[in-house]
Write an enzyme that holds these catalytic residues in place. Structure first.
Site, PDB file in Angstrom:
ATOM      1  N   ARG A  15       0.398  51.761  51.399  1.00  0.00           N
ATOM      2  CA  ARG A  15       1.461  51.333  52.308  1.00  0.00           C
ATOM      3  C   ARG A  15       2.435  52.489  52.570  1.00  0.00           C
ATOM      4  NH1 ARG A  15       0.846  45.580  49.991  1.00  0.00           N
ATOM      5  NH2 ARG A  15       1.900  46.094  48.061  1.00  0.00           N
ATOM      6  N   PHE A  74      -5.051  40.728  58.329  1.00  0.00           N
ATOM      7  CA  PHE A  74      -5.120  40.154  56.978  1.00  0.00           C
ATOM      8  C   PHE A  74      -3.822  40.513  56.232  1.00  0.00           C
ATOM      9  CE2 PHE A  74      -9.330  41.567  58.378  1.00  0.00           C
ATOM     10  CZ  PHE A  74     -10.079  40.413  58.290  1.00  0.00           C
ATOM     11  N   ASP A  82      -2.843  36.771  60.102  1.00  0.00           N
ATOM     12  CA  ASP A  82      -3.493  36.182  58.925  1.00  0.00           C
ATOM     13  C   ASP A  82      -3.916  34.766  59.310  1.00  0.00           C
ATOM     14  OD1 ASP A  82      -3.329  36.973  55.624  1.00  0.00           O
ATOM     15  OD2 ASP A  82      -3.834  34.900  56.136  1.00  0.00           O
ATOM     16  N   SER A  83      -5.033  34.316  58.768  1.00  0.00           N
ATOM     17  CA  SER A  83      -5.492  32.960  59.122  1.00  0.00           C
ATOM     18  C   SER A  83      -4.658  31.895  58.415  1.00  0.00           C
ATOM     19  CB  SER A  83      -6.972  32.801  58.767  1.00  0.00           C
ATOM     20  OG  SER A  83      -7.168  33.123  57.414  1.00  0.00           O
ATOM     21  N   ALA A 140      -0.768  33.414  63.308  1.00  0.00           N
ATOM     22  CA  ALA A 140      -1.690  32.701  62.417  1.00  0.00           C
ATOM     23  C   ALA A 140      -2.995  32.531  63.183  1.00  0.00           C
ATOM     24  CB  ALA A 140      -1.108  31.339  62.039  1.00  0.00           C
ATOM     25  N   ASP A 161      -7.483  44.984  56.012  1.00  0.00           N
ATOM     26  CA  ASP A 161      -7.507  44.797  54.556  1.00  0.00           C
ATOM     27  C   ASP A 161      -7.971  43.373  54.245  1.00  0.00           C
ATOM     28  OD1 ASP A 161      -7.179  45.182  51.841  1.00  0.00           O
ATOM     29  OD2 ASP A 161      -5.039  44.699  51.874  1.00  0.00           O
ATOM     30  N   CYS A 220     -11.973  45.482  48.938  1.00  0.00           N
ATOM     31  CA  CYS A 220     -11.512  45.254  47.559  1.00  0.00           C
ATOM     32  C   CYS A 220     -12.580  44.513  46.749  1.00  0.00           C
ATOM     33  CB  CYS A 220     -10.186  44.515  47.540  1.00  0.00           C
ATOM     34  SG  CYS A 220     -10.284  42.897  48.285  1.00  0.00           S
TER      35      CYS A 220
HETATM   36  N1  SAH Z   1      -3.136  43.306  53.073  1.00  0.00           N
HETATM   37  C1  SAH Z   1      -2.544  42.321  52.219  1.00  0.00           C
HETATM   38  C2  SAH Z   1      -3.546  41.624  51.343  1.00  0.00           C
HETATM   39  C3  SAH Z   1      -4.679  40.950  52.082  1.00  0.00           C
HETATM   40  S1  SAH Z   1      -5.377  39.604  51.204  1.00  0.00           S
HETATM   41  C4  SAH Z   1      -1.425  42.953  51.404  1.00  0.00           C
HETATM   42  O1  SAH Z   1      -1.226  44.181  51.447  1.00  0.00           O
HETATM   43  O2  SAH Z   1      -0.726  42.214  50.717  1.00  0.00           O
HETATM   44  C5  SAH Z   1      -6.428  38.913  52.379  1.00  0.00           C
HETATM   45  C6  SAH Z   1      -5.757  37.984  53.384  1.00  0.00           C
HETATM   46  O3  SAH Z   1      -6.733  37.699  54.387  1.00  0.00           O
HETATM   47  C7  SAH Z   1      -5.312  36.626  52.858  1.00  0.00           C
HETATM   48  O4  SAH Z   1      -3.939  36.458  53.095  1.00  0.00           O
HETATM   49  C8  SAH Z   1      -6.122  35.595  53.648  1.00  0.00           C
HETATM   50  O5  SAH Z   1      -5.353  34.458  54.036  1.00  0.00           O
HETATM   51  C9  SAH Z   1      -6.506  36.386  54.878  1.00  0.00           C
HETATM   52  N2  SAH Z   1      -7.751  35.979  55.560  1.00  0.00           N
HETATM   53  C10 SAH Z   1      -8.912  35.574  55.006  1.00  0.00           C
HETATM   54  N3  SAH Z   1      -9.851  35.373  55.953  1.00  0.00           N
HETATM   55  C11 SAH Z   1      -9.260  35.656  57.143  1.00  0.00           C
HETATM   56  C12 SAH Z   1      -9.718  35.648  58.506  1.00  0.00           C
HETATM   57  N4  SAH Z   1     -10.952  35.322  58.819  1.00  0.00           N
HETATM   58  N5  SAH Z   1      -8.836  36.018  59.464  1.00  0.00           N
HETATM   59  C13 SAH Z   1      -7.556  36.357  59.152  1.00  0.00           C
HETATM   60  N6  SAH Z   1      -7.091  36.382  57.889  1.00  0.00           N
HETATM   61  C14 SAH Z   1      -7.922  36.031  56.903  1.00  0.00           C
END
Ligand code: SAH
Length: 392
Positions: free
Chosen positions: A211, A227, A249-250, A276, A296, A336
């Site tokens: 970050r 994400f 984020d979903s 969302a 991510d 990850c």
């Molecule tokens: N980048 C973040 C961590 C990501 S964790 C950080 O730095 O804190 C992964 C995230 O992806 C979760 O919040 C989850 O809700 C979201 N996610 C999972 N599948 C998804 C999709 N198909 N589209 C959008 N978001 C999604």
């Protein structure tokens, strides 16, 4: 005296290389009635001592805690936790402007299946094995002994991480004290941390350094954070002077938290907007010409069996971003998944670049930070892999 597990002939090589896992297939025979989570001694086929660790029913049958024939008592735990604390002190992680860090990172700290994250004056303990679950009170006690001035409360959060077969009740809850404050700071930026209902222990500490890199690149840029979860990357992009930041984020809850974290740090929140929405849908519909895109996603491969589909998922996601990003755009892309090796992830990125038919240059190769150390004997510990890519 601890019960005993005997390995098959020739199956001691990885233990001798100090790999901390013994797979069930390597076991020749074992004492009767070993309970899940019990401490066992591991002997080779000739009866020579190899290691001592926690027994578990499953593919990883023993998680090794010591390669010496020692008692795994409170002084053992004190020594291991003490080393983990010392490493974080040596890295100067705990400062006035940084009160978020990982104190114990499983195998990397010689305590397989144990995670401890610190959020200001709260420690969140997470067990990934029954053995560590059984040790939770000892761990809490020892933390209070070793860090008496630094902790107001200890929360235990293992409802999602303990093996299903162990049939344990949901025992998440406070082991000590009670929450007073859920705001902690990372590099001077404030975050609401939800250890009660959030993912992992409430926050993705492992992206801290990445970050920071984003912040350096963000001045005058339009940034898309896919994400976003709690909006970590978005908050840094805002401080870095991005002219526009979009977070996707979903999960509606994640979007709420992201908006709250933006408002906690900035007055000019109009530069930021959160959606969302499914990431793949957002990428396919998007018309904005972003300068920087962060990808991510959650671990696409939680198990080895899911590997093939996971790699396809990484390719598809990266093709979508690479195809659409402007000329000279930058992509931060991550995996990850522990089951995906650094080579496999690199191949997935190569495949995506070729499919998108763009000239892609690697600017940086990214990893997890120093408070998520990797035991040299346990390459699987290198779970976070990433690249900063320049797309011509
Ligand atoms: N980048 C973040 C961590 C990501 S964790 C950080 O730095 O804190 C992964 C995230 O992806 C979760 O919040 C989850 O809700 C979201 N996610 C999972 N599948 C998804 C999709 N198909 N589209 C959008 N978001 C999604």
């Amino acid at each position: 005296m601890y019960k005993t597990v005997y390995l098959k002939k020739g199956k001691d090589a990885s233990v001798k290389r100090r790999h901390p896992w013994i797979f069930s297939g390597a076991i020749e025979r074992q004492d009767q009635d070993i309970a899940e989570g019990e401490i066992v001694r591991v002997l080779d086929s000739e009866g020579n001592f190899l290691a001592v660790g926690h027994f578990q029913i499953g593919s990883i049958a023993v998680r090794i805690l010591s390669f010496d024939d020692v008692e795994l008592d409170l002084s053992f735990l004190k020594e291991r936790l003490g080393c983990a604390i010392q490493l974080r002190r040596n890295m100067n992680l705990l400062r006035e402007e940084n009160s978020i860090y990982r104190l114990v990172h499983g195998e990397g700290d010689g305590l397989p299946a144990l995670i401890i994250d610190i959020y200001d004056r709260t420690a969140v303990i997470q067990a990934h094995s029954v053995g560590m679950h059984l040790w939770r009170m000892k761990v809490a006690e020892m933390l209070l002994q070793l860090m008496p001035e630094q902790l107001d409360c200890i929360y235990y959060k293992s409802d999602q991480t303990l093996p299903f077969k162990a049939n344990l009740n949901d025992e998440s809850g406070y082991l000590y004290g009670k929450e007073k404050n859920n705001i902690a700071v990372e590099n001077g930026l404030k975050f609401h941390i939800d250890w009660l209902k959030g993912q992992k222990t409430g926050f993705f500490i492992d992206q801290r350094e990445n970050r920071c890199l984003l912040e350096k690149f963000s001045c005058g840029k339009k940034v898309l954070n896919m994400f976003c979860y709690t909006g970590g990357f978005s908050v840094y992009a805002m401080r870095g002077g991005a002219t526009l930041v979009h977070s996707v984020d979903s999960s509606a809850r994640a979007i709420e938290t992201t908006n709250a974290n933006i408002a906690l740090n900035f007055e000019d929140t109009l530069r930021h907007k959160a959606f969302a929405c499914d990431a793949f849908r957002f990428l396919s519909d998007m018309t904005e010409d972003y300068d920087i895109i962060i990808l991510d996603p959650p671990a696409f491969a939680k198990h080895r069996e899911a590997l093939h589909n996971a790699l396809k998922g990484y390719v598809r996601l990266n093709v979508a971003a690479m195809s659409k990003i402007k000329k000279g755009g930058i992509i931060f892309t991550f995996s990850c998944s522990q089951a995906v090796t650094p080579e496999q992830f690199r191949t997935a990125i190569f495949t995506a670049a070729a499919r998108a038919n763009r000239f892609v240059k690697i600017l940086y190769q990214l990893h997890q930070p120093a408070d998520h150390p990797i035991s040299i004997y346990h390459p699987e510990g290198e779970y976070l892999k990433g690249f900063i890519l320049y797309v011509e």
